[in-house]
Scaffold this motif. Structure first.
Motif, PDB file in Angstrom:
ATOM      1  N   ASP A  86      -6.115  19.435  -1.760  1.00  0.00           N
ATOM      2  CA  ASP A  86      -5.923  18.465  -0.687  1.00  0.00           C
ATOM      3  C   ASP A  86      -6.106  19.196   0.761  1.00  0.00           C
ATOM      4  O   ASP A  86      -6.636  18.800   1.832  1.00  0.00           O
ATOM      5  CB  ASP A  86      -4.643  17.468  -0.906  1.00  0.00           C
ATOM      6  N   ALA A 146       0.833  -1.260  -0.002  1.00  0.00           N
ATOM      7  CA  ALA A 146       0.208   0.062   0.009  1.00  0.00           C
ATOM      8  C   ALA A 146       0.799   1.234  -0.068  1.00  0.00           C
ATOM      9  O   ALA A 146       0.223   2.337   0.246  1.00  0.00           O
ATOM     10  CB  ALA A 146      -0.871  -0.040   1.207  1.00  0.00           C
ATOM     11  N   PHE A 201      -3.950   8.097   5.000  1.00  0.00           N
ATOM     12  CA  PHE A 201      -3.656   9.202   4.129  1.00  0.00           C
ATOM     13  C   PHE A 201      -2.226   8.857   3.247  1.00  0.00           C
ATOM     14  O   PHE A 201      -2.208   9.155   2.450  1.00  0.00           O
ATOM     15  CB  PHE A 201      -3.271  10.553   5.042  1.00  0.00           C
ATOM     16  N   HIS A 202      -1.329   8.096   3.769  1.00  0.00           N
ATOM     17  CA  HIS A 202      -0.160   7.838   3.050  1.00  0.00           C
ATOM     18  C   HIS A 202      -0.682   6.832   1.978  1.00  0.00           C
ATOM     19  O   HIS A 202       0.271   6.945   0.832  1.00  0.00           O
ATOM     20  CB  HIS A 202       0.971   6.908   4.141  1.00  0.00           C
ATOM     21  N   ALA A 203      -1.520   6.216   2.048  1.00  0.00           N
ATOM     22  CA  ALA A 203      -1.795   5.301   1.008  1.00  0.00           C
ATOM     23  C   ALA A 203      -2.739   5.620  -0.271  1.00  0.00           C
ATOM     24  O   ALA A 203      -3.211   5.256  -1.056  1.00  0.00           O
ATOM     25  CB  ALA A 203      -2.372   3.951   1.334  1.00  0.00           C
ATOM     26  N   LEU A 204      -3.079   7.062  -0.009  1.00  0.00           N
ATOM     27  CA  LEU A 204      -3.939   7.875  -0.770  1.00  0.00           C
ATOM     28  C   LEU A 204      -3.231   8.690  -1.828  1.00  0.00           C
ATOM     29  O   LEU A 204      -1.976   9.224  -1.551  1.00  0.00           O
ATOM     30  CB  LEU A 204      -4.988   8.818  -0.294  1.00  0.00           C
ATOM     31  N   PRO A 205      -3.522   8.893  -3.079  1.00  0.00           N
ATOM     32  CA  PRO A 205      -2.738   9.726  -3.959  1.00  0.00           C
ATOM     33  C   PRO A 205      -2.881  11.069  -3.966  1.00  0.00           C
ATOM     34  O   PRO A 205      -3.020  11.749  -4.770  1.00  0.00           O
ATOM     35  CB  PRO A 205      -3.472   9.038  -5.555  1.00  0.00           C
ATOM     36  N   MET A 206      -2.745  11.477  -2.646  1.00  0.00           N
ATOM     37  CA  MET A 206      -2.917  12.804  -2.228  1.00  0.00           C
ATOM     38  C   MET A 206      -1.434  13.659  -2.209  1.00  0.00           C
ATOM     39  O   MET A 206      -0.538  12.931  -2.137  1.00  0.00           O
ATOM     40  CB  MET A 206      -3.763  13.042  -0.957  1.00  0.00           C
ATOM     41  N   SER A 207      -1.462  14.843  -2.178  1.00  0.00           N
ATOM     42  CA  SER A 207      -0.204  15.613  -1.918  1.00  0.00           C
ATOM     43  C   SER A 207       0.343  15.151  -0.784  1.00  0.00           C
ATOM     44  O   SER A 207      -0.268  15.128   0.312  1.00  0.00           O
ATOM     45  CB  SER A 207      -0.530  17.219  -1.780  1.00  0.00           C
ATOM     46  N   ARG A 208       1.706  14.761  -0.777  1.00  0.00           N
ATOM     47  CA  ARG A 208       2.469  14.506   0.288  1.00  0.00           C
ATOM     48  C   ARG A 208       2.652  15.602   1.517  1.00  0.00           C
ATOM     49  O   ARG A 208       2.821  15.480   2.744  1.00  0.00           O
ATOM     50  CB  ARG A 208       3.887  14.077   0.201  1.00  0.00           C
ATOM     51  N   ASP A 221       3.012   6.929  -6.404  1.00  0.00           N
ATOM     52  CA  ASP A 221       1.665   7.518  -6.633  1.00  0.00           C
ATOM     53  C   ASP A 221       0.742   6.794  -7.630  1.00  0.00           C
ATOM     54  O   ASP A 221      -0.494   6.830  -7.531  1.00  0.00           O
ATOM     55  CB  ASP A 221       1.988   8.888  -7.207  1.00  0.00           C
ATOM     56  N   GLN A 227      -8.669  12.195  -5.384  1.00  0.00           N
ATOM     57  CA  GLN A 227      -8.517  12.924  -6.464  1.00  0.00           C
ATOM     58  C   GLN A 227      -9.897  12.777  -7.585  1.00  0.00           C
ATOM     59  O   GLN A 227      -9.566  12.837  -8.570  1.00  0.00           O
ATOM     60  CB  GLN A 227      -7.154  12.771  -7.369  1.00  0.00           C
TER      61      GLN A 227
END
Lengths: 317, 268
Positions: B22, A52, B107-114, A74, A107
């Motif tokens: 985000d 993950a 949050f770490h596993a989401l494609p969001m801004s770091r 990503d 997103q």
């Protein structure tokens, strides 16, 4: 396997002195359920966290749908959903707000954030509670919301880390049903569990994990066939177990005062054994006939007990 | 599931200004906590109000100021700084709570801004500080505090106090990530903050302190921010104080911003 959704090769991970993963490797075919079966501390959760993109491996290679989990994190994140062992939701937000937050951070476009949250609330029977802070939810509701949150991005690959731990029976069955539907729709599911039954019911393939390595990787049917389908346990008074083992012969396995027999022909073996013992004037004090448990799988595959504390208490009884 | 699985191109499509989106989503989420758990906001507003009343009406009479400045005009800028200083522990508690609950891992596993988790946390604290400082200004007005310069001076003073509060949020973001437990983070914060707030020019003039303490108190950021805000609202030479206060803010942001980001990348 030409069509692997998940490829894991030679993964190693240490936490200080503890080796969590010791070169673990497996592949998961697209559109199937793969079960990682093992006791606490076997390394299952560590594998999921690496896949993950939450944790970096020390060594080895892992990819999801052809994307490297370290170099292309990503892109991996855009293709996965994860539900961990505890409900990772914000207690101060409502159920709907939680899902919409995850939607935004996944997103999704603004309009999709709303509709997706509504769909999932309905699907997980949380519509009525949707606008209450999740602080007021029951444990089962929180768990459902957590799994709903992992599906917000309609991920083609889903990681479920011990998803039914702490769930009551109806919730567990509902979750199992949902997993089957997802897989029917083409989703690939990697599931970790401590329960053989869960892996057996859901998984197309099972990897048995011990000390950060795969000790067996096969279909549930084959694993169980290699193990024998039934376990007979006979409990004896002090000092009698040794004589009983000698009488029963090679298939008996002694564990303290308990003698265990694993077999495919439970009825015949049980009758035969009791006759033999009776002829020698021995009567077992306790008798159990059951399906093989995770403990039995472990004992058979690794030569040691799954849980250290179980071994300790087993010895004294 | 009824929703169809998006294509690869749709999945990798970037949303314009995604990092900002985000961050704003997380600012909002962190601010919801104040609406849903009103005790949080009550605690961070009642405490400074008690300080205002105590210093204005109990201790104030015993504090001698040289020159024509009223004590209430001396006090209120100190109260503003004290308010944001104690309030900044929210960043530590908030991040530690997210770490413990597993939300940070999600949050770490989401494609969001770091950057969004830390920016969203400190951004929410900035908004909260803005609200609380405005409230304290009203409270100050009610007990007789007046601005003797102009609107620009008032805005400058408020901006300086908020900048200091923002810099401190990063110190406590670092602490929260390092400790990882909300209660421990809260407990670790007070021994750091108490000497900064009380061995300072926030409530009393420095001249009454012994020399060795003055040397510390005169140069530490709580004092400098309070004195600069005071100069901007009471009148007098402000430029040097403002610059030194801003230098502290920049230094704190640089050092703790870097450490917090490093910790955030590691702690999951």
């Amino acid at each position: 396997m030409g069509d692997s959704a998940i490829v894991v090769r030679g993964l190693r991970k240490r936490f200080g002195d503890l080796t969590a993963l010791d070169g673990i490797g497996f592949e998961v075919s697209s559109g199937t359920v793969f079960g990682l079966l093992g006791p606490n501390g076997a390394g299952k959760t560590t594998v999921v966290r690496i896949l993950a993109t939450v944790l970096r491996p020390d060594e080895g290679h892992a990819e999801v749908l052809g994307r490297d989990v370290v170099r292309d994190a990503d892109a991996v994140r855009r293709r996965i959903g994860m539900a961990g062992q505890y409900a990772a939701i914000d207690p101060n937000l409502t159920g709907r707000e939680n899902l919409e937050l995850i939607g935004t951070l996944t997103q999704l476009p603004r309009s999709a954030v709303r509709t997706r949250a509504r769909e999932l609330l309905e699907r997980f029977e949380l519509t009525e509670a949707a606008d209450r802070p999740t602080r007021t939810y029951s444990g089962g509701m929180r768990r459902r919301l957590d799994i709903a949150a992992s599906l917000v991005g309609t991920p083609p690959v889903l990681f479920l880390d011990e998803p039914t731990t702490g769930l009551d029976l109806p919730s567990r069955n509902a979750l199992w049903q949902m997993i089957r539907e997802l897989v029917a729709g083409g989703t690939t599911v990697l599931l970790t569990t401590q329960y053989l039954e869960e892996a057996d019911v859901l998984a197309d393939r099972i990897a048995v994990v011990d000390h950060g390595r795969v000790v067996a990787n096969d279909t549930p049917a084959n694993l169980k066939a290699s193990l024998g389908s039934t376990v007979i346990e006979l409990g004896f008074a002090d000092g009698v177990a040794d004589r009983a083992v000698a009488l029963i012969g090679a298939r008996a396995e002694r564990d303290g005062s308990v003698v265990r027999i694993t077999t495919d022909r439970s009825t015949a073996v049980l009758i035969e054994t009791l006759r033999t013992l009776d002829a020698a004037g021995i009567a077992p004090e306790r008798l159990t006939v059951r399906e093989p448990s995770i403990d039995d799988v472990f004992l058979a595959l690794t030569g040691h007990r799954a849980q250290a504390d179980a071994a300790a208490s087993g010895g004294s009884s | 599931m009824s929703a169809s699985v998006p294509s690869t191109e749709a999945r990798d499509a970037r949303i314009p200004l995604g990092a900002l989106r985000d961050t704003l989503a997380l600012v909002r989420r962190n601010l919801y906590a104040y609406l849903r758990v009103p005790q949080l906001l009550v605690f961070s507003t009642i405490q400074p109000v008690i300080f205002v009343l105590m210093f204005r009406y109990v201790f104030g009479g015993a504090i001698r100021l040289e020159g024509p400045v009223d004590y209430v005009d001396f006090l209120m800028p100190g109260i503003f700084v004290q308010t944001v200083t104690f309030g900044s522990t929210a960043a530590a508690v908030g991040l530690a709570t997210d770490l413990k609950s597993g939300l940070m891992e999600r949050f770490h596993a989401l494609p969001m801004s770091r950057a969004a988790v830390l920016a969203g946390r400190t951004g929410a604290d900035l908004v909260r500080n803005l609200f609380v400082v405005a409230l304290m200004m009203v409270v100050g007005y009610l007990v007789g505090w007046r601005v003797h310069t102009d609107a620009l001076g008032l805005i400058g003073a408020a901006g300086l106090v908020l900048a200091f509060g923002y810099a401190l949020s990063w110190v406590f973001a670092t602490l929260g990530l390092a400790v990882g437990d909300p209660e421990a983070a809260q407990a670790a914060a007070f021994p750091v903050l108490a000497p900064l707030v009380f061995a300072s020019a926030a409530f009393v003039p420095l001249e009454t302190m012994p020399g060795w303490l003055q040397a510390f108190a005169r140069n530490q950021p709580v004092s400098l921010t309070a004195e600069a805000a005071r100069a901007l609202t009471v009148g007098g030479e402000a430029a040097s104080l403002v610059l030194r206060a801003l230098a502290w803010d920049a230094g704190i942001l640089l050092v703790f911003g870097a450490i917090a980001v490093r910790l955030y990348r590691r702690t999951t």
